[in-house]
Design a protein around this motif. Structure first.
Motif, PDB file in Angstrom:
ATOM      1  N   LEU A 135       0.836  -1.202   0.000  1.00 56.88           N
ATOM      2  CA  LEU A 135       0.000   0.000   0.000  1.00 56.88           C
ATOM      3  C   LEU A 135       0.875   1.258   0.000  1.00 56.88           C
ATOM      4  N   ILE A 136       1.930   1.249   0.780  1.00 57.08           N
ATOM      5  CA  ILE A 136       2.856   2.385   0.809  1.00 57.08           C
ATOM      6  C   ILE A 136       3.479   2.591  -0.572  1.00 57.08           C
ATOM      7  N   GLY A 137       3.961   1.501  -1.162  1.00 59.17           N
ATOM      8  CA  GLY A 137       4.586   1.599  -2.475  1.00 59.17           C
ATOM      9  C   GLY A 137       3.635   2.085  -3.540  1.00 59.17           C
ATOM     10  N   SER A 138       2.377   1.615  -3.474  1.00 52.40           N
ATOM     11  CA  SER A 138       1.376   2.010  -4.463  1.00 52.40           C
ATOM     12  C   SER A 138       1.116   3.503  -4.425  1.00 52.40           C
ATOM     13  N   ASN A 139       1.218   4.117  -3.252  1.00 56.84           N
ATOM     14  CA  ASN A 139       0.983   5.548  -3.118  1.00 56.84           C
ATOM     15  C   ASN A 139       2.214   6.392  -3.407  1.00 56.84           C
ATOM     16  N   LEU A 140       3.373   5.758  -3.516  1.00 56.92           N
ATOM     17  CA  LEU A 140       4.608   6.483  -3.807  1.00 56.92           C
ATOM     18  C   LEU A 140       5.041   6.385  -5.266  1.00 56.92           C
ATOM     19  N   VAL A 141       4.551   5.375  -5.982  1.00 54.73           N
ATOM     20  CA  VAL A 141       5.133   5.022  -7.271  1.00 54.73           C
ATOM     21  C   VAL A 141       5.006   6.121  -8.317  1.00 54.73           C
ATOM     22  N   ASP A 142       3.902   6.862  -8.341  1.00 53.18           N
ATOM     23  CA  ASP A 142       3.723   7.905  -9.350  1.00 53.18           C
ATOM     24  C   ASP A 142       4.234   9.268  -8.885  1.00 53.18           C
ATOM     25  N   ASN A 143       4.600   9.389  -7.621  1.00 58.39           N
ATOM     26  CA  ASN A 143       5.141  10.650  -7.105  1.00 58.39           C
ATOM     27  C   ASN A 143       6.647  10.571  -6.880  1.00 58.39           C
ATOM     28  N   TRP A 144       7.048   9.590  -6.103  1.00 58.63           N
ATOM     29  CA  TRP A 144       8.466   9.416  -5.808  1.00 58.63           C
ATOM     30  C   TRP A 144       9.198   8.809  -6.997  1.00 58.63           C
ATOM     31  N   GLY A 145       8.568   7.846  -7.660  1.00 56.07           N
ATOM     32  CA  GLY A 145       9.173   7.226  -8.834  1.00 56.07           C
ATOM     33  C   GLY A 145       9.485   5.761  -8.634  1.00 56.07           C
ATOM     34  N   ARG A 146       9.637   5.064  -9.781  1.00 58.52           N
ATOM     35  CA  ARG A 146       9.901   3.621  -9.751  1.00 58.52           C
ATOM     36  C   ARG A 146      11.302   3.311  -9.217  1.00 58.52           C
ATOM     37  N   ARG A 147      12.305   4.031  -9.722  1.00 62.20           N
ATOM     38  CA  ARG A 147      13.696   3.696  -9.386  1.00 62.20           C
ATOM     39  C   ARG A 147      14.010   3.820  -7.886  1.00 62.20           C
ATOM     40  N   PRO A 148      13.758   4.959  -7.247  1.00 69.25           N
ATOM     41  CA  PRO A 148      14.053   5.024  -5.806  1.00 69.25           C
ATOM     42  C   PRO A 148      13.242   4.025  -4.991  1.00 69.25           C
ATOM     43  N   LEU A 149      12.036   3.716  -5.466  1.00 65.22           N
ATOM     44  CA  LEU A 149      11.178   2.787  -4.730  1.00 65.22           C
ATOM     45  C   LEU A 149      11.770   1.382  -4.733  1.00 65.22           C
ATOM     46  N   ILE A 150      12.239   0.918  -5.884  1.00 66.73           N
ATOM     47  CA  ILE A 150      12.742  -0.453  -5.936  1.00 66.73           C
ATOM     48  C   ILE A 150      14.098  -0.573  -5.243  1.00 66.73           C
ATOM     49  N   ILE A 151      14.903   0.478  -5.280  1.00 57.79           N
ATOM     50  CA  ILE A 151      16.194   0.444  -4.576  1.00 57.79           C
ATOM     51  C   ILE A 151      15.972   0.411  -3.064  1.00 57.79           C
TER      52      ILE A 151
END
Length: 444
Positions: free
Chosen positions: A301-317
């Motif tokens: 749920l946290i990732g789903s709310n960050l993916v379009d704002n924070w971005g894919r790359r920082p999220l997966i790292i």
């Protein structure tokens, strides 16, 4: 072709309502994936109690659906590019209904293995089909959140599996059968809702069926658009390994493979591992395991709310960093308490699902051309299933040979490998149209 700009607020509202429907109905498939793959872990202590099952047979029961999903992803993902998203989208649900029911009525280990394998074929097929359809119907702004919503619903299914286990435990020796049968009931409901969805306009255009695509776009957006014939070259599956796409293919397959080994290796045996610390109480085992599962859902749920704002790359790292640290701390403690195991398992799963566990529904559908999008997603899914198979088959044997702590070092190394792959290769695709992402990939 774009779902980004509409003439009136009413048109936008109508389209957004449809996009939510596509996301929810597609997420029903990933919900079933999470439920059906997790429910066997919930049911396993009861199966072991009622049947004389060897360690090898236990591994086969747990891994059978995952092996089937390897076949389903690699085979039916390709058929989805050939025959259409909608046709395969509906057909694969039938496997959920039929083989979940047959699994519940199995009379022996090998019947259960075979029916779970065939159920897995449907599970594997639904990954590329649902993710591709959602990606192709989404607007650029919300594509990441729509895709990660699919991943999040996998973990909702996992949580529901544990809740079902707790509620059905008082039903006696056959409680595990009712747990598995519940998956068939859920599948029937989702199958009915999928019947009314249209074909993907992007797929229709890729097949030279522009007029059909225009009609669907009109129904969805409320205005007429003239769609030009598709001039994109039609690529064979081997193009995934060309110099143009190899880095993308390696990245998608690599991070998903590492995530699958670590997540499935641990999560499929969480009840079995924790039962040693609950003095045989299945109620306490399920409650402790459900805590881990709920934290995994929170991570998604946290990732789903960050993916379009924070971005894919920082999220997966960040995801692989947290997973690796959590596994390292588990490996460093050879004599953990139940509380320590639950907290660290929960933290590791939370971080894992925050990125790796949901971006596997985003990256594979963003980084490849329309003509091979579902095939690429299917191929990546099949590679991840190899990781899942390794995790489920290797973990119990490593525990038997070396003990829990030493076995966790293996998964720590796998998590670190996923981190290295992500740092070196993860692209940023937020805010970019699918056509633009693949236009630059071809060096145009």
């Amino acid at each position: 072709m774009s779902f980004d700009k509409l003439d009136t607020p009413a048109d936008a509202k109508k389209l957004q309502k449809f996009q939510r429907k596509v996301a929810f109905v597609s997420a029903g498939g990933t919900f079933l994936d999470g439920f059906d793959l997790t429910i066997i872990a919930v049911a396993m202590p009861l199966i072991l109690k009622n049947w004389d099952v060897t360690a090898g047979e236990q591994s086969m029961i747990v891994a059978s659906a995952i092996v089937g999903s390897f076949i389903g992803a690699s085979w039916l993902g390709n058929l989805t590019d050939k025959f259409g998203r909608k046709a395969m989208y509906i057909v694969d649900l039938l496997a959920f209904v039929v083989f979940a029911a047959l699994s519940a009525f199995s009379t022996g280990v090998w019947q259960l293995v075979i029916f779970r394998f065939l159920l897995g074929v449907g599970i594997g097929a639904d990954y590329p089909i649902s993710a591709t359809l959602v990606s192709e119907f989404s607007s650029t702004k919300s594509r990441g959140k729509s895709g990660t919503f699919l991943g999040m619903m996998w973990f909702v299914g996992a949580v529901v599996a544990y809740i079902s286990g707790i509620l059905m435990l008082p039903m006696g020796d056959n409680a595990w059968r009712y747990m598995i049968l519940l998956g068939a009931v859920f599948a029937i409901i989702i199958f009915i809702f999928r019947l009314g969805l249209p074909e993907s306009p992007r797929w229709l255009v890729s097949k030279g069926r522009e007029k059909e695509a225009e009609n669907i776009m009109y129904e969805l957006t409320g205005h007429r658009t003239v769609i030009e014939p598709d001039t994109e070259k039609k690529y064979p599956l081997r193009y995934l390994f060309s110099s143009t796409l190899f880095k993308r293919t390696f990245f998608v397959c690599g991070f998903w493979f590492c995530y699958a080994i670590a997540y499935y290796g641990i999560s499929m045996y969480t009840p079995t591992l924790l039962s040693a610390f609950t003095k045989g109480s299945l109620q306490e085992t399920y409650l402790a395991s459900s805590v881990v599962s709920v934290l995994g859902l929170i991570g998604a749920l946290i990732g789903s709310n960050l993916v379009d704002n924070w971005g894919r790359r920082p999220l997966i790292i960040t995801s692989f960093s947290g997973l690796t640290i959590g596994l390292l701390l588990l490996a460093l403690n050879p004599h953990p308490t139940l509380a320590f195991l639950v907290i660290l398992f929960s933290a590791a799963v939370l971080f894992a699902n925050m990125g790796g566990g949901i971006l596997n529904f985003v990256y594979p559908t963003e980084l490849f051309p329309t003509s091979i999008r579902a095939s690429a997603a299917g191929f990546a899914t099949s590679v991840s299933r190899i990781g899942s198979i390794l995790g489920t088959l290797v973990f119990p044997n490593f525990v038997a040979w070396w003990g829990n702590s030493s076995a966790l070092w293996f998964f720590t190394v796998i998590g670190f490998c996923g981190l290295v792959i992500s740092v070196a290769l993860a692209p940023e695709t937020k805010g970019r149209k699918l056509e633009d992402i693949n236009y630059y990939a071809k060096g145009s």
